[in-house]
Write a protein that holds these residues in place. Structure first.
Motif, PDB file in Angstrom:
ATOM      1  N   ALA A  61       0.819  -1.213   0.000  1.00 28.96           N
ATOM      2  CA  ALA A  61       0.000   0.000   0.000  1.00 28.96           C
ATOM      3  C   ALA A  61       0.854   1.265   0.000  1.00 28.96           C
ATOM      4  O   ALA A  61       0.317   2.368  -0.124  1.00 28.96           O
ATOM      5  CB  ALA A  61      -0.915   0.006   1.222  1.00 28.96           C
ATOM      6  N   LEU A  62       2.162   1.114   0.113  1.00 27.76           N
ATOM      7  CA  LEU A  62       3.058   2.268   0.159  1.00 27.76           C
ATOM      8  C   LEU A  62       3.535   2.634  -1.236  1.00 27.76           C
ATOM      9  O   LEU A  62       4.013   1.781  -1.988  1.00 27.76           O
ATOM     10  CB  LEU A  62       4.276   1.951   1.045  1.00 27.76           C
ATOM     11  CG  LEU A  62       3.984   1.609   2.509  1.00 27.76           C
ATOM     12  CD1 LEU A  62       5.259   1.127   3.203  1.00 27.76           C
ATOM     13  CD2 LEU A  62       3.424   2.828   3.233  1.00 27.76           C
ATOM     14  N   ALA A  63       3.417   3.897  -1.575  1.00 29.63           N
ATOM     15  CA  ALA A  63       3.875   4.383  -2.882  1.00 29.63           C
ATOM     16  C   ALA A  63       5.355   4.700  -2.809  1.00 29.63           C
ATOM     17  O   ALA A  63       5.804   5.832  -3.020  1.00 29.63           O
ATOM     18  CB  ALA A  63       3.075   5.617  -3.286  1.00 29.63           C
ATOM     19  N   LEU A  64       6.135   3.667  -2.492  1.00 31.66           N
ATOM     20  CA  LEU A  64       7.577   3.812  -2.316  1.00 31.66           C
ATOM     21  C   LEU A  64       8.299   2.732  -3.100  1.00 31.66           C
ATOM     22  O   LEU A  64       7.720   1.674  -3.400  1.00 31.66           O
ATOM     23  CB  LEU A  64       7.950   3.669  -0.830  1.00 31.66           C
ATOM     24  CG  LEU A  64       7.383   4.684   0.160  1.00 31.66           C
ATOM     25  CD1 LEU A  64       7.682   4.227   1.592  1.00 31.66           C
ATOM     26  CD2 LEU A  64       7.990   6.058  -0.085  1.00 31.66           C
ATOM     27  N   PRO A  65       9.558   2.946  -3.438  1.00 29.70           N
ATOM     28  CA  PRO A  65      10.339   1.862  -4.042  1.00 29.70           C
ATOM     29  C   PRO A  65      10.378   0.649  -3.123  1.00 29.70           C
ATOM     30  O   PRO A  65      10.286   0.775  -1.906  1.00 29.70           O
ATOM     31  CB  PRO A  65      11.742   2.486  -4.206  1.00 29.70           C
ATOM     32  CG  PRO A  65      11.519   3.959  -4.206  1.00 29.70           C
ATOM     33  CD  PRO A  65      10.324   4.199  -3.319  1.00 29.70           C
ATOM     34  N   ARG A  66      10.536  -0.540  -3.707  1.00 29.64           N
ATOM     35  CA  ARG A  66      10.483  -1.766  -2.922  1.00 29.64           C
ATOM     36  C   ARG A  66      11.519  -1.774  -1.798  1.00 29.64           C
ATOM     37  O   ARG A  66      11.243  -2.209  -0.674  1.00 29.64           O
ATOM     38  CB  ARG A  66      10.684  -2.969  -3.850  1.00 29.64           C
ATOM     39  CG  ARG A  66      10.456  -4.311  -3.155  1.00 29.64           C
ATOM     40  CD  ARG A  66      10.440  -5.444  -4.182  1.00 29.64           C
ATOM     41  NE  ARG A  66       9.350  -5.264  -5.129  1.00 29.64           N
ATOM     42  CZ  ARG A  66       8.098  -5.630  -4.896  1.00 29.64           C
ATOM     43  NH1 ARG A  66       7.771  -6.178  -3.728  1.00 29.64           N
ATOM     44  NH2 ARG A  66       7.170  -5.453  -5.818  1.00 29.64           N
ATOM     45  N   SER A  67      12.722  -1.285  -2.069  1.00 25.97           N
ATOM     46  CA  SER A  67      13.751  -1.287  -1.037  1.00 25.97           C
ATOM     47  C   SER A  67      13.378  -0.363   0.117  1.00 25.97           C
ATOM     48  O   SER A  67      13.640  -0.660   1.291  1.00 25.97           O
ATOM     49  CB  SER A  67      15.096  -0.857  -1.629  1.00 25.97           C
ATOM     50  OG  SER A  67      15.012   0.465  -2.164  1.00 25.97           O
ATOM     51  N   ARG A  68      12.737   0.772  -0.193  1.00 27.73           N
ATOM     52  CA  ARG A  68      12.322   1.702   0.855  1.00 27.73           C
ATOM     53  C   ARG A  68      11.188   1.118   1.691  1.00 27.73           C
ATOM     54  O   ARG A  68      11.105   1.344   2.887  1.00 27.73           O
ATOM     55  CB  ARG A  68      11.860   3.022   0.209  1.00 27.73           C
ATOM     56  CG  ARG A  68      11.701   4.187   1.155  1.00 27.73           C
ATOM     57  CD  ARG A  68      13.029   4.859   1.458  1.00 27.73           C
ATOM     58  NE  ARG A  68      13.833   5.032   0.260  1.00 27.73           N
ATOM     59  CZ  ARG A  68      13.627   5.962  -0.668  1.00 27.73           C
ATOM     60  NH1 ARG A  68      12.645   6.819  -0.519  1.00 27.73           N
ATOM     61  NH2 ARG A  68      14.413   6.057  -1.719  1.00 27.73           N
ATOM     62  N   ARG A  69      10.310   0.358   1.061  1.00 25.84           N
ATOM     63  CA  ARG A  69       9.247  -0.311   1.814  1.00 25.84           C
ATOM     64  C   ARG A  69       9.850  -1.271   2.846  1.00 25.84           C
ATOM     65  O   ARG A  69       9.418  -1.324   3.992  1.00 25.84           O
ATOM     66  CB  ARG A  69       8.342  -1.110   0.863  1.00 25.84           C
ATOM     67  CG  ARG A  69       7.559  -0.298  -0.146  1.00 25.84           C
ATOM     68  CD  ARG A  69       6.749  -1.248  -1.003  1.00 25.84           C
ATOM     69  NE  ARG A  69       6.327  -0.629  -2.247  1.00 25.84           N
ATOM     70  CZ  ARG A  69       5.759  -1.285  -3.251  1.00 25.84           C
ATOM     71  NH1 ARG A  69       5.527  -2.589  -3.142  1.00 25.84           N
ATOM     72  NH2 ARG A  69       5.417  -0.662  -4.355  1.00 25.84           N
ATOM     73  N   ALA A  70      10.850  -2.035   2.405  1.00 25.66           N
ATOM     74  CA  ALA A  70      11.499  -2.983   3.314  1.00 25.66           C
ATOM     75  C   ALA A  70      12.168  -2.250   4.469  1.00 25.66           C
ATOM     76  O   ALA A  70      12.104  -2.693   5.623  1.00 25.66           O
ATOM     77  CB  ALA A  70      12.513  -3.831   2.546  1.00 25.66           C
ATOM     78  N   THR A  71      12.795  -1.126   4.169  1.00 23.33           N
ATOM     79  CA  THR A  71      13.443  -0.342   5.217  1.00 23.33           C
ATOM     80  C   THR A  71      12.425   0.142   6.241  1.00 23.33           C
ATOM     81  O   THR A  71      12.631   0.031   7.455  1.00 23.33           O
ATOM     82  CB  THR A  71      14.175   0.872   4.603  1.00 23.33           C
ATOM     83  OG1 THR A  71      15.175   0.406   3.696  1.00 23.33           O
ATOM     84  CG2 THR A  71      14.826   1.723   5.681  1.00 23.33           C
ATOM     85  N   ALA A 103      22.471  -1.288  11.691  1.00 20.72           N
ATOM     86  CA  ALA A 103      22.288  -2.712  11.389  1.00 20.72           C
ATOM     87  C   ALA A 103      21.009  -2.980  10.603  1.00 20.72           C
ATOM     88  O   ALA A 103      20.838  -4.082  10.060  1.00 20.72           O
ATOM     89  CB  ALA A 103      22.283  -3.518  12.689  1.00 20.72           C
ATOM     90  N   LEU A 104      20.113  -2.007  10.536  1.00 21.25           N
ATOM     91  CA  LEU A 104      18.861  -2.190   9.790  1.00 21.25           C
ATOM     92  C   LEU A 104      19.106  -1.990   8.301  1.00 21.25           C
ATOM     93  O   LEU A 104      19.914  -1.147   7.905  1.00 21.25           O
ATOM     94  CB  LEU A 104      17.804  -1.194  10.283  1.00 21.25           C
ATOM     95  CG  LEU A 104      17.369  -1.311  11.744  1.00 21.25           C
ATOM     96  CD1 LEU A 104      16.377  -0.199  12.088  1.00 21.25           C
ATOM     97  CD2 LEU A 104      16.742  -2.676  12.025  1.00 21.25           C
ATOM     98  N   PRO A 105      18.397  -2.726   7.449  1.00 23.30           N
ATOM     99  CA  PRO A 105      18.587  -2.556   5.994  1.00 23.30           C
ATOM    100  C   PRO A 105      18.136  -1.168   5.543  1.00 23.30           C
ATOM    101  O   PRO A 105      17.120  -0.656   5.996  1.00 23.30           O
ATOM    102  CB  PRO A 105      17.698  -3.653   5.395  1.00 23.30           C
ATOM    103  CG  PRO A 105      16.669  -3.938   6.454  1.00 23.30           C
ATOM    104  CD  PRO A 105      17.387  -3.749   7.760  1.00 23.30           C
ATOM    105  N   GLY A 106      18.927  -0.559   4.683  1.00 21.48           N
ATOM    106  CA  GLY A 106      18.559   0.731   4.122  1.00 21.48           C
ATOM    107  C   GLY A 106      18.942   1.931   4.963  1.00 21.48           C
ATOM    108  O   GLY A 106      18.600   3.058   4.611  1.00 21.48           O
ATOM    109  N   PHE A 107      19.644   1.695   6.073  1.00 23.50           N
ATOM    110  CA  PHE A 107      20.058   2.798   6.934  1.00 23.50           C
ATOM    111  C   PHE A 107      21.525   3.127   6.679  1.00 23.50           C
ATOM    112  O   PHE A 107      22.424   2.445   7.182  1.00 23.50           O
ATOM    113  CB  PHE A 107      19.837   2.455   8.408  1.00 23.50           C
ATOM    114  CG  PHE A 107      18.455   2.771   8.895  1.00 23.50           C
ATOM    115  CD1 PHE A 107      18.198   3.900   9.637  1.00 23.50           C
ATOM    116  CD2 PHE A 107      17.393   1.927   8.573  1.00 23.50           C
ATOM    117  CE1 PHE A 107      16.922   4.192  10.075  1.00 23.50           C
ATOM    118  CE2 PHE A 107      16.109   2.211   9.000  1.00 23.50           C
ATOM    119  CZ  PHE A 107      15.866   3.354   9.747  1.00 23.50           C
ATOM    120  N   GLY A 108      21.741   4.180   5.904  1.00 21.73           N
ATOM    121  CA  GLY A 108      23.093   4.651   5.651  1.00 21.73           C
ATOM    122  C   GLY A 108      23.490   5.728   6.640  1.00 21.73           C
ATOM    123  O   GLY A 108      22.711   6.100   7.528  1.00 21.73           O
ATOM    124  N   PRO A 109      24.706   6.264   6.496  1.00 23.47           N
ATOM    125  CA  PRO A 109      25.198   7.285   7.442  1.00 23.47           C
ATOM    126  C   PRO A 109      24.303   8.508   7.541  1.00 23.47           C
ATOM    127  O   PRO A 109      24.113   9.045   8.641  1.00 23.47           O
ATOM    128  CB  PRO A 109      26.575   7.638   6.876  1.00 23.47           C
ATOM    129  CG  PRO A 109      26.992   6.426   6.104  1.00 23.47           C
ATOM    130  CD  PRO A 109      25.735   5.869   5.530  1.00 23.47           C
TER     131      PRO A 109
END
Length: 502
Positions: free
Chosen positions: A379-389, A419-425
């Motif tokens: 239901a999120l209008a976000l890229p798949r990787s951002r949804r997972a994050t 340690a979470l996916p999609g979390f950069g500096p």
């Protein structure tokens, strides 16, 4: 600082308001304690003794000065600039944790025994957690006595006292006035902005939030207004307004900049939430910062000095809820401010609890992690990787694997976020800066930062900029505000067509 007697005496004799909240002056002959800037004639140095907290003064048998009202001083900047156990404990006490959960609850949150917490607080502040919480209850009671027409019995329990008798005894002991006398005195005081005549809007609590000057409101309120999520936040009538999720209910706060204070108006469904609502408002606007110390350090860099001299006193715009900000930080990854607001507004509309706003256009609470735990990623209008994050973050917040708040250990929180996916500096540091309150958080990879750095002649690459910024420590988060302010983005200005009332 209270152990440096000579420096404290100089501050009192010069009535230096910069030290209000850093220490308190107790006068041995009158048994009164004051803030350093008290307008009364300074006592002889031999008659002065100094304490690190109002609670320590009260525990030693001193009462609050009726002229300078030391209990209303800005809080000590130490508790915002440090992440050790004592600082974290003070932030939790300020949030009312001792009143709600007792000393065992405070100790459990910090991972220590009650004896260890008691010992550490007494060693540094001259008072234990119960005495510190009692001093805060006294200040909350004073606010309610002077700004509302509530019956004293209701005020007693709203401020966190166990009985009306304890409330009466504490007010008399701390302020040398009975509660009724305190209200009458406030009403008689000519021109008192918090007089007991009552707020203009039924149900509202109005008060003034003090701060250490200078304070530049442009980027502070500009940032909050430009990123406001519709339904949760708005800029209206010269004030930033938003909804609050609180321990006993919910509320709405309106905060407006004034020349010597922040005007605050609160609507609360349960008045027991007053202490934490005030605490969160102060935290949001970074009102306990020491701008003189920050700006002096940043001025040592000749490339930053013109920015500081032009508009001193910039604060770091924070948040009222660390978990909320973490969610919004993910929604704002690699998109514009407008797009981030749109994504957040959709979450609020779908999952936010509805509330009533007696004065404006607010209608929702930002959804809690528990409310978002069952979120359908599709239901999120976000890229798949951002949804997972986002869904991973929400799950970690909801099950307690990740805890973010004023009591967070900054290094541990950074490690868990990384340690979470999609979390950069960038995402980790912006959460550390605005949600956790680390004054040394730094964003060398931020596009606006790199653009500002290049324009000033600072190193433009992240590694080189980080090396150069070592001289700005421990105030790099404030340097970020000065560098961001070189851009003409709306976050750096008060909203258009709005004038700050005189």
């Amino acid at each position: 600082m209270h152990t440096d007697t000579e420096r404290c005496v100089r501050a009192v004799q010069s009535k230096d308001a910069r030290f209000d909240g850093w220490f308190f002056t107790a006068v041995l002959t009158t048994r009164i304690y004051c803030r350093p800037s008290c307008p009364a004639v300074p006592p002889k140095p031999a008659n002065m003794t100094f304490y690190p907290s109002s609670a320590a003064c009260q525990q030693a048998g001193f009462r609050a000065c009726k002229r300078c009202r030391p209990d209303t001083s800005p809080g000590s900047p130490e508790w915002n600039a440090r992440a050790d156990t004592v600082a974290r404990a003070m932030r939790l006490i300020r949030d009312g944790v001792v009143d709600r959960e007792g000393v065992p609850g405070l100790a459990a949150r910090l991972g220590y025994s009650t004896r260890q917490i008691e010992r550490q607080l007494r060693a540094e502040l001259g008072a234990g957690p119960l005495a510190l919480a009692r001093a805060q209850r006294a200040q909350t009671a004073r606010v309610l006595i002077e700004t509302t027409a509530l019956p004293m019995a209701e005020i007693a329990f709203a401020a966190g006292f166990a009985s009306v008798r304890t409330f009466n005894d504490t007010v008399r002991e701390v302020f040398a006035l009975a509660p009724g006398e305190l209200r009458a005195r406030s009403a008689r005081r000519a021109g008192n902005p918090s007089a007991a005549a009552g707020p203009r809007t039924p149900g509202a609590i109005t008060l003034r939030l003090p701060y250490r000057a200078p304070l530049n409101p442009d980027n502070l309120f500009g940032h909050l207004a430009a990123t406001a999520v519709p339904g949760v936040e708005e800029w209206r009538d010269g004030a930033y307004r938003r909804t609050l999720t609180l321990p006993y209910g919910h509320g709405i706060v309106a905060l407006g900049p004034r020349p010597d204070h922040i005007a605050c108006k609160l609507f609360l469904t349960d008045i027991r939430d007053l202490t934490i609502a005030i605490s969160r408002a102060r935290w949001l606007l970074d009102l306990d910062a020491d701008p003189v110390a920050v700006d002096e350090q940043l001025r040592t860099d000749p490339l930053l000095r013109p920015l500081v001299d032009k508009a001193p006193g910039r604060r770091v715009p924070r948040t009222v809820d660390a978990a909320e900000f973490a969610v919004r930080a993910v929604l704002g990854q690699q998109v514009s401010t407008a797009a981030a607001r749109t994504h957040a507004a959709r979450l609020v509309t779908a999952h936010g609890e509805p509330v009533e706003d007696p004065e404006g256009g607010l209608g929702r609470l930002f959804p809690t992690p528990a409310a978002l735990a069952g979120l359908d990623p599709e239901a999120l209008a976000l890229p798949r990787s951002r949804r997972a994050t986002l869904t991973t973050l929400v799950a970690a917040l909801a099950d307690g694997t990740l805890r973010l708040g004023v009591d967070s250990d900054w290094d541990e929180a950074r490690a868990r976020l990384s340690a979470l996916p999609g979390f950069g500096p960038w995402t980790v540091e912006v959460i550390a800066m605005r949600a956790l309150g680390d004054p040394d958080a730094f964003l060398p990879t931020d596009l606006g930062m790199r653009r500002a750095a290049a324009g000033l002649g600072l190193p433009a690459t992240p590694a080189a900029l980080t090396a150069h910024a070592a001289a700005w420590r421990p105030w790099r988060a404030y340097a970020v505000q000065y560098l961001w302010a070189t851009d003409d983005h709306p976050i750096n200005f008060l909203p258009p067509d709005e004038k700050v009332p005189a």
